[in-house]
Design a protein around this motif. Sequence first.
Motif, PDB file in Angstrom:
ATOM      1  N   LEU A   1      -6.887   6.300   8.515  1.00  0.00           N
ATOM      2  CA  LEU A   1      -5.531   6.727   8.178  1.00  0.00           C
ATOM      3  C   LEU A   1      -4.676   5.465   8.103  1.00  0.00           C
ATOM      4  N   ILE A   2      -4.298   5.083   6.902  1.00  0.00           N
ATOM      5  CA  ILE A   2      -3.588   3.837   6.670  1.00  0.00           C
ATOM      6  C   ILE A   2      -2.226   4.147   6.063  1.00  0.00           C
TER       7      ILE A   2
ATOM      8  N   ILE B   1       1.995   5.515  10.480  1.00  0.00           N
ATOM      9  CA  ILE B   1       1.038   4.920  11.411  1.00  0.00           C
ATOM     10  C   ILE B   1      -0.248   4.527  10.683  1.00  0.00           C
ATOM     11  N   THR B   2      -0.832   3.449  11.150  1.00  0.00           N
ATOM     12  CA  THR B   2      -2.184   3.066  10.754  1.00  0.00           C
ATOM     13  C   THR B   2      -3.042   3.114  12.007  1.00  0.00           C
ATOM     14  N   ASP B   3      -4.021   4.005  12.005  1.00  0.00           N
ATOM     15  CA  ASP B   3      -4.895   4.173  13.161  1.00  0.00           C
ATOM     16  C   ASP B   3      -5.880   3.004  13.195  1.00  0.00           C
ATOM     17  N   LEU B   4      -5.881   2.243  14.280  1.00  0.00           N
ATOM     18  CA  LEU B   4      -6.735   1.064  14.391  1.00  0.00           C
ATOM     19  C   LEU B   4      -8.129   1.377  14.905  1.00  0.00           C
ATOM     20  N   LEU B   5      -8.380   2.645  15.280  1.00  0.00           N
ATOM     21  CA  LEU B   5      -9.639   3.003  15.927  1.00  0.00           C
ATOM     22  C   LEU B   5     -10.523   3.932  15.105  1.00  0.00           C
ATOM     23  N   ASN B   6      -9.943   4.763  14.259  1.00  0.00           N
ATOM     24  CA  ASN B   6     -10.703   5.802  13.552  1.00  0.00           C
ATOM     25  C   ASN B   6     -11.335   5.236  12.280  1.00  0.00           C
TER      26      ASN B   6
ATOM     27  N   ILE C   1       0.853  -1.196   0.000  1.00  0.00           N
ATOM     28  CA  ILE C   1       0.000   0.000   0.000  1.00  0.00           C
ATOM     29  C   ILE C   1       0.885   1.240   0.000  1.00  0.00           C
ATOM     30  N   PRO C   2       0.676   2.187  -0.901  1.00  0.00           N
ATOM     31  CA  PRO C   2       1.486   3.415  -0.906  1.00  0.00           C
ATOM     32  C   PRO C   2       1.323   4.211   0.385  1.00  0.00           C
ATOM     33  N   VAL C   3       2.348   4.992   0.708  1.00  0.00           N
ATOM     34  CA  VAL C   3       2.329   5.859   1.883  1.00  0.00           C
ATOM     35  C   VAL C   3       1.288   6.964   1.686  1.00  0.00           C
ATOM     36  N   LEU C   4       0.555   7.282   2.752  1.00  0.00           N
ATOM     37  CA  LEU C   4      -0.448   8.347   2.732  1.00  0.00           C
ATOM     38  C   LEU C   4       0.183   9.634   3.245  1.00  0.00           C
ATOM     39  N   THR C   5       0.086  10.717   2.473  1.00  0.00           N
ATOM     40  CA  THR C   5       0.704  11.987   2.849  1.00  0.00           C
ATOM     41  C   THR C   5      -0.351  13.027   3.218  1.00  0.00           C
ATOM     42  N   LYS C   6       0.090  14.095   3.868  1.00  0.00           N
ATOM     43  CA  LYS C   6      -0.803  15.200   4.204  1.00  0.00           C
ATOM     44  C   LYS C   6      -1.413  15.811   2.944  1.00  0.00           C
ATOM     45  N   GLU C   7      -0.613  15.940   1.907  1.00  0.00           N
ATOM     46  CA  GLU C   7      -1.122  16.520   0.662  1.00  0.00           C
ATOM     47  C   GLU C   7      -2.234  15.666   0.063  1.00  0.00           C
ATOM     48  N   GLN C   8      -2.080  14.341   0.119  1.00  0.00           N
ATOM     49  CA  GLN C   8      -3.119  13.459  -0.417  1.00  0.00           C
ATOM     50  C   GLN C   8      -4.407  13.566   0.388  1.00  0.00           C
TER      51      GLN C   8
END
Length: 455
Positions: free
Chosen positions: A322-323, A312-317, A86-93
């Motif tokens: 946010l993956i 980080i991957t948030d396990l709760l939200n 899975i590609p990295v998730l950025t603030k811009e994305q």
Amino acid sequence: MFRSVIKNVTFPLIARREGLGGIMGNLSSLEESQFWPYHRIAELQRDRLKRILVHAYENTDFYQKRFDEAGFNPYTFRYPDQLLKIPVLTKEQIRDNMPRLIARNHRPQDIHYAEAGGTSDVKMRFYRDNKCLSMKEAAIYRFNRWAGWDFGDYLGLVWPAHQDFENFGSLKARIRNVFYKRVLLFASAVIDDQACREYLNRLKLKKPTTILAFSSPIHELAKYMARNGIDRYRLKGLITTGEPLYDHQRRLVADMFHCDIQDSYRSREAGPMAQECGARSGMHINAECLYLELDNPRPMATSGEQAGDVLITDLLNYGMPLIRYSMGDAAVLSNRTCPCGRGLPLMKEIVGRALDVFVTPEGKLVSTISMVMYMVNTAPGFFGKMQAIQDAVDHITLKMTRDMIPSKEVMDHQSRIAEKLFGTKMRITYEFVDDIPHEKSGKYLFAKRLIPLPQ
């Protein structure tokens, strides 16, 4: 007696009205699971990872497209290494795809809007689902209790971000504070002797057991205490966050408040991520609530250890998943077992924001902490504020304030250290300025890198 009333009556009641029902049960659960063996915690993580991955695929346009294009099947997920597809998730994305990131199965009233300022040019806007807040808040209290705090105690807060406390001074807010969170605030964006005196007087009156503080303002407060021979405040513990904590800061703050310091790693996006315990073997990762990994690992110039960008991957939200989200920080993980008995995995250290980790002409990383250790702590004399700025792969500007211009001996020492850390190809330029201001977030950055890391 009053503390018992707060813990058992007013705190749970107000927390429930705030949408944090079940917080005491969640805290009890976290305080049990932290002592599970690591393999059991890892099993819980894998289960929660799969649930959030499947949910994101089924309920957001963004992740459905992202997973399909990457050839990632969330239904067959078994091991964390599979996340590398899975590609990295950025603030811009996130900024450019906000509507497509919000889960379709969440109504507008099920989620709430939040912002993270940070020090980058991209202001982070995001949503959280309301249900995750109780567990995230419980994780904060778990960390606070490691430092001696408990419900009913006052918590000292030395905090530069004024936006967090816009309504803190109203009568209603003050009454609520007495019966709920019991925070003693030092809004420390601007620090002078009068502000330090006033806060120390309030500390004497309220007697907080623990202080949570940004590293640089609590260090400034400790320096004021040392200058004025103030040595009467004793805490059960003190937690630092928001900025790197350097050894010279830790020593002085610990001496002035007669307590251990526990450094922590927290963010608005993910909440409490990691914190030291009393054993000081590294930072325990909040593994029940998030999965943390390092991207693009590189050897550190001083130790050879692998440092990577924190994802980080948030396990709760579930409201806006946010993956593999890039925090913009760099860290070193640890495979040690902590003598405290907790099975939570360990992070050895945060080596700086990803933007603030420097690079040698040969492509090795140099951490902010290493630069402070060698260029400041071991310098043969005193000088004012200092900031290192890397504007080319072979050039660093050292900004220094004029209030205490360093001697030739100090500058020669820094030049030798720069050569030791960065090699002979690195050029150093000195620039003397009237002041080095804090960033908009209230953080003081010792180091700023203005060039990209080589791939």
